[in-house]
Motif scaffolding. Structure first.
Motif, PDB file in Angstrom:
ATOM      1  N   LEU A  65       8.716  77.340  12.832  1.00  0.00           N
ATOM      2  CA  LEU A  65       8.499  78.390  14.042  1.00  0.00           C
ATOM      3  C   LEU A  65       7.147  78.760  13.582  1.00  0.00           C
ATOM      4  N   PHE A 112       9.236  80.885  20.416  1.00  0.00           N
ATOM      5  CA  PHE A 112      10.534  80.721  19.634  1.00  0.00           C
ATOM      6  C   PHE A 112      11.619  81.883  19.868  1.00  0.00           C
ATOM      7  N   LEU A 116      14.152  77.452  21.924  1.00  0.00           N
ATOM      8  CA  LEU A 116      13.865  76.342  21.004  1.00  0.00           C
ATOM      9  C   LEU A 116      14.121  75.082  21.548  1.00  0.00           C
ATOM     10  N   ALA A 126      10.282  79.541   8.882  1.00  0.00           N
ATOM     11  CA  ALA A 126       9.120  80.342   9.528  1.00  0.00           C
ATOM     12  C   ALA A 126       8.554  81.155   8.116  1.00  0.00           C
ATOM     13  N   ALA A 143      15.306  85.854  18.266  1.00  0.00           N
ATOM     14  CA  ALA A 143      14.724  84.857  17.550  1.00  0.00           C
ATOM     15  C   ALA A 143      15.720  84.530  16.589  1.00  0.00           C
ATOM     16  N   VAL A 147      17.603  80.533  16.492  1.00  0.00           N
ATOM     17  CA  VAL A 147      17.552  79.824  15.378  1.00  0.00           C
ATOM     18  C   VAL A 147      18.829  79.588  14.705  1.00  0.00           C
TER      19      VAL A 147
END
Ligand SMILES: C[S@@+](CC[C@H](N)C(=O)[O-])C[C@H]1O[C@@H](n2cnc3c(N)ncnc32)[C@H](O)[C@@H]1O
Length: 284
Positions: A65, A112, A116, A126, A143, A147
């Motif tokens: 990311l 992001f 994604l 990240a 975010a 993820v």
């Protein structure tokens, strides 16, 4: 989310790009001199080594990311093979293309927080303050849910970001504060005008005017904003997304994290038996 090769020539000045990707504008200012400060050097190689070492299963895929100019993704791809890499800045992605020497980094233009790739990964990471550059706790939460949704069961999310205690320590009793540090390896000076403000109740934002001064007196400048995010807060966001904290270090060489560490490196695992994380979760 689009292949970067389709959008890398776009250089609009708006926050919302022509292709609809929301971008904070960091790359527009920093791309011309980012690599002068954050060099593709031994420290980047050590970071790539660390990421390769803790990857649970390279065959399940890897996603960065905020890839920027490829400082970490390129050496990591040389070690483990294909790395998908998302960034909202066309300027940073163009610099990544300039740095590439055949490494299998698949650059994607996207934000992001909102989206994604529609597949799963064994490791998502990240680094270098990227998670703190997300502008609000609500967006950091979104975010984190993106993820969690994109991690394969048993996969890990690795975050490296600044330690807020060190920001306060750097500034001392001054707010705003101005600091200048010589960066020996880079051969120049970094002057930073810092101001910490409360951007939402209980949440501090660190706004920096960075001025990079070369030995010949020429300079570049840009403004960078970070949401100060203590490791306990990152842990809380991860827990809300169903991720479980594991490793915690202060350096990629494995030094322990403590109050004096400039940054923290934290990994979170999606439990192997976890329920799928839903888009509804991401919207909360
Ligand atoms: C400090 S740079 C780090 C670059 C690279 N990871 C490194 O370690 O050198 C942060 C990068 O994240 C990107 N970025 C910040 N917020 C983003 C978001 N919400 N979506 C996609 N990219 C983002 C910026 O454009 C910038 O390229």
């Amino acid at each position: 989310m689009t292949d970067a090769s389709m959008t890398a020539t776009h250089s609009g000045g708006e926050v919302q790009g022509r292709d609809g990707v929301e971008d904070i504008g960091y790359g527009r200012e920093f791309a011309p001199f980012y690599d002068r400060i954050f060099q593709h050097d031994e420290a980047a190689e050590i970071t790539a080594d660390g990421l390769a070492r803790i990857h649970p299963d390279v065959a399940q895929g890897t996603l960065e990311l905020g890839v920027g100019t490829g400082r970490i993704a390129l050496p990591l791809a040389r070690r483990i093979g294909p790395v998908d890499a998302v960034d909202s800045s066309v300027e940073m992605l163009a610099a990544l293309e300039g740095n590439r020497d055949g490494e299998p980094v698949h650059a994607l233009h996207g934000n992001f927080v909102h989206e994604l790739p529609d597949r799963s990964y064994g490791m998502i990471f990240a680094v270098c303050q990227t998670m703190s550059m997300v502008g609000s706790r609500a967006d950091q939460r979104r975010a984190m849910h993106q993820v969690a949704q994109a991690l394969a069961p048993g996969g890990i999310f690795v975050v490296e970001t600044g330690n807020p205690l060190q920001v306060h320590s750097l500034m001392g009793a001054q707010n705003p504060a101005v600091t200048t540090v010589p960066l020996e390896a880079q051969g120049g000076w970094l002057t930073t005008y810092s101001q910490v403000t409360e951007s939402e109740p209980g949440v501090e934002t660190w706004r920096c005017r960075q001025i990079w001064i070369e030995r010949d007196g020429s300079f570049h400048t840009g403004v960078e904003q970070s949401l100060l995010t203590p490791v306990e807060v990152m842990d809380q966001l991860a827990a809300e997304a169903g991720l479980v904290p594991e490793l915690l270090f202060g350096t990629w060489s494995g030094a322990p994290y403590g109050d004096e560490a400039p940054l923290y490196i934290r990994s979170y695992r999606r439990p192997p038996e976890a329920e799928p994380v839903t888009r509804e979760g991401a919207a909360q």
